[in-house]
Design a protein around this motif. Structure first.
Motif, PDB file in Angstrom:
ATOM      1  N   PRO A 128       0.798  -1.237   0.000  1.00  0.00           N
ATOM      2  CA  PRO A 128       0.000   0.000   0.000  1.00  0.00           C
ATOM      3  C   PRO A 128       0.824   1.278   0.000  1.00  0.00           C
ATOM      4  O   PRO A 128       0.325   2.322  -0.400  1.00  0.00           O
ATOM      5  CB  PRO A 128      -0.826  -0.128   1.288  1.00  0.00           C
ATOM      6  CG  PRO A 128      -0.030  -1.054   2.161  1.00  0.00           C
ATOM      7  CD  PRO A 128       0.616  -2.023   1.226  1.00  0.00           C
ATOM      8  N   ASN A 129       2.071   1.213   0.445  1.00  0.00           N
ATOM      9  CA  ASN A 129       2.886   2.429   0.549  1.00  0.00           C
ATOM     10  C   ASN A 129       3.921   2.534  -0.569  1.00  0.00           C
ATOM     11  O   ASN A 129       4.882   3.305  -0.456  1.00  0.00           O
ATOM     12  CB  ASN A 129       3.591   2.467   1.906  1.00  0.00           C
ATOM     13  CG  ASN A 129       2.601   2.536   3.047  1.00  0.00           C
ATOM     14  OD1 ASN A 129       1.603   3.236   2.967  1.00  0.00           O
ATOM     15  ND2 ASN A 129       2.857   1.795   4.115  1.00  0.00           N
ATOM     16  N   LEU A 130       3.732   1.767  -1.623  1.00  0.00           N
ATOM     17  CA  LEU A 130       4.696   1.787  -2.721  1.00  0.00           C
ATOM     18  C   LEU A 130       4.625   3.124  -3.456  1.00  0.00           C
ATOM     19  O   LEU A 130       3.543   3.641  -3.726  1.00  0.00           O
ATOM     20  CB  LEU A 130       4.373   0.646  -3.692  1.00  0.00           C
ATOM     21  CG  LEU A 130       5.538   0.003  -4.454  1.00  0.00           C
ATOM     22  CD1 LEU A 130       6.592  -0.515  -3.492  1.00  0.00           C
ATOM     23  CD2 LEU A 130       5.006  -1.135  -5.309  1.00  0.00           C
TER      24      LEU A 130
ATOM     25  N   GLY B 283       6.639   0.818 -12.440  1.00  0.00           N
ATOM     26  CA  GLY B 283       7.710   0.011 -13.011  1.00  0.00           C
ATOM     27  C   GLY B 283       7.447  -1.475 -12.853  1.00  0.00           C
ATOM     28  O   GLY B 283       7.669  -2.264 -13.782  1.00  0.00           O
ATOM     29  N   ILE B 284       6.967  -1.874 -11.681  1.00  0.00           N
ATOM     30  CA  ILE B 284       6.660  -3.283 -11.436  1.00  0.00           C
ATOM     31  C   ILE B 284       5.552  -3.766 -12.371  1.00  0.00           C
ATOM     32  O   ILE B 284       5.599  -4.879 -12.897  1.00  0.00           O
ATOM     33  CB  ILE B 284       6.246  -3.494  -9.962  1.00  0.00           C
ATOM     34  CG1 ILE B 284       7.465  -3.293  -9.039  1.00  0.00           C
ATOM     35  CG2 ILE B 284       5.638  -4.874  -9.745  1.00  0.00           C
ATOM     36  CD1 ILE B 284       7.121  -3.318  -7.571  1.00  0.00           C
ATOM     37  N   GLU B 285       4.550  -2.906 -12.567  1.00  0.00           N
ATOM     38  CA  GLU B 285       3.406  -3.276 -13.393  1.00  0.00           C
ATOM     39  C   GLU B 285       3.536  -2.766 -14.833  1.00  0.00           C
ATOM     40  O   GLU B 285       2.531  -2.614 -15.529  1.00  0.00           O
ATOM     41  CB  GLU B 285       2.118  -2.718 -12.770  1.00  0.00           C
ATOM     42  CG  GLU B 285       1.802  -3.298 -11.408  1.00  0.00           C
ATOM     43  CD  GLU B 285       1.452  -4.773 -11.462  1.00  0.00           C
ATOM     44  OE1 GLU B 285       0.991  -5.230 -12.536  1.00  0.00           O
ATOM     45  OE2 GLU B 285       1.635  -5.479 -10.446  1.00  0.00           O
ATOM     46  N   ALA B 286       4.761  -2.510 -15.283  1.00  0.00           N
ATOM     47  CA  ALA B 286       4.977  -2.011 -16.644  1.00  0.00           C
ATOM     48  C   ALA B 286       4.435  -2.995 -17.675  1.00  0.00           C
ATOM     49  O   ALA B 286       4.510  -4.216 -17.499  1.00  0.00           O
ATOM     50  CB  ALA B 286       6.461  -1.762 -16.876  1.00  0.00           C
ATOM     51  N   ARG B 287       3.907  -2.449 -18.761  1.00  0.00           N
ATOM     52  CA  ARG B 287       3.290  -3.287 -19.792  1.00  0.00           C
ATOM     53  C   ARG B 287       4.216  -3.563 -20.976  1.00  0.00           C
ATOM     54  O   ARG B 287       3.834  -4.271 -21.911  1.00  0.00           O
ATOM     55  CB  ARG B 287       2.000  -2.620 -20.268  1.00  0.00           C
ATOM     56  CG  ARG B 287       0.921  -2.558 -19.192  1.00  0.00           C
ATOM     57  CD  ARG B 287      -0.136  -1.526 -19.486  1.00  0.00           C
ATOM     58  NE  ARG B 287       0.407  -0.158 -19.434  1.00  0.00           N
ATOM     59  CZ  ARG B 287      -0.353   0.935 -19.472  1.00  0.00           C
ATOM     60  NH1 ARG B 287      -1.661   0.821 -19.553  1.00  0.00           N
ATOM     61  NH2 ARG B 287       0.201   2.133 -19.421  1.00  0.00           N
ATOM     62  N   SER B 288       5.417  -2.995 -20.911  1.00  0.00           N
ATOM     63  CA  SER B 288       6.384  -3.254 -21.982  1.00  0.00           C
ATOM     64  C   SER B 288       7.782  -2.955 -21.460  1.00  0.00           C
ATOM     65  O   SER B 288       7.954  -2.308 -20.429  1.00  0.00           O
ATOM     66  CB  SER B 288       6.087  -2.372 -23.206  1.00  0.00           C
ATOM     67  OG  SER B 288       6.331  -1.005 -22.891  1.00  0.00           O
ATOM     68  N   ASP B 289       8.789  -3.408 -22.180  1.00  0.00           N
ATOM     69  CA  ASP B 289      10.171  -3.144 -21.789  1.00  0.00           C
ATOM     70  C   ASP B 289      10.474  -1.648 -21.840  1.00  0.00           C
ATOM     71  O   ASP B 289      11.189  -1.123 -20.974  1.00  0.00           O
ATOM     72  CB  ASP B 289      11.143  -3.899 -22.704  1.00  0.00           C
ATOM     73  CG  ASP B 289      11.107  -5.406 -22.475  1.00  0.00           C
ATOM     74  OD1 ASP B 289      10.618  -5.828 -21.396  1.00  0.00           O
ATOM     75  OD2 ASP B 289      11.547  -6.152 -23.364  1.00  0.00           O
TER      76      ASP B 289
END
Length: 248
Positions: free
Chosen positions: A82-84, A91-97
């Motif tokens: 929750p505190n990210l 970046g963690i949930e990025a959809r592409s490189d």
């Protein structure tokens, strides 16, 4: 007879007119309140929009990036972390490189700026300490963002974790000082008590000049020792090697 009936009708007519006026007034007031509520809602929405826009700019993000971050906060990532911060979350949930690379670069720049500001303030703090309390050992300030002292363990220097009333700890400090080693010292269980930490440093004759020059830093552990995952008792002289903490 007609005159008598007319005289009786006048009060009824007055009552009807008064009722109509009251109904009209109530309707106008209700409409006014609705209009006022609408204005307040619009102003609140406008403030929230501007706030999100400003927050996005603060992190170097675009409006659509911030909207996605808000969306991620409502999902599993927001529950588990929750505190990210926005850059890490995106970046963690990025959809592409390419997207992942962009957020990584933004985060590196943001952290570089933050660290430079903290170091500049730390230097000002050290100078103020020398002027105001030249005979007292300074205790390193804690970083409010992550409760980590500056400098942080993991910067390549030795880190020594000790506790009060520990003869072996005192001997380890004397040994390091005798060899001229630079190290960051952390007292476990100090309860953030600066006086206790300074008294301990005075008992073991920790070199005040080395502390003022930051060749040795004096810190509260603030839970860091337990987070390193290093086995064994205190004292613990450790250094980070390839991402792993190792006893020295």
């Amino acid at each position: 007879m007609a005159t008598h009936m007319l005289s009786r009708a006048k009060p009824a007519l007055a009552v009807a007119v008064l009722a109509a006026l009251l109904i009209g007034l109530a309707s106008a007031l209700a409409g006014g309140e609705a209009t006022s509520d609408t204005r307040l809602s619009q102003q609140r929405d406008s403030r929230e929009f501007r706030s999100d826009e400003q927050l996005a700019q603060d992190w170097g993000l675009q409006a659509e990036d911030w909207a996605r971050y808000r969306q991620l906060q409502q999902g599993p990532l927001g529950v588990y972390s929750p505190n990210l911060d926005p850059l890490t979350a995106l970046g963690i949930e990025a959809r592409s490189d390419d997207e992942r690379r962009r957020f990584a670069e933004l985060q590196v720049r943001a952290e570089s700026t933050r660290v430079n500001k903290e170091l500049a303030y730390q230097r000002a703090y050290d100078q103020a300490w020398k002027r105001l309390y030249p005979n007292l050992l300074p205790v390193t300030l804690l970083d409010a963002h992550n409760s980590s002292p500056i400098p942080q363990p993991g910067n390549g220097r030795l880190a020594l974790f000790i506790e009060d009333d520990c003869v072996a700890c005192n001997l380890q400090v004397k040994k390091l000082q005798a060899t001229g080693s630079e190290f960051d010292l952390y007292m476990v269980g100090s309860d953030s008590d600066d006086t206790r930490l300074r008294r301990w440093a005075q008992r073991v004759a920790l070199d005040p000049r080395a502390v003022r020059e930051r060749r040795v830093t004096l810190n509260h552990d603030a839970g860091r020792w337990s987070s390193l995952g290093v086995a064994g008792n205190l004292p613990a002289l450790v250094r980070e090697v390839n991402g792993q903490w190792q006893r020295q």
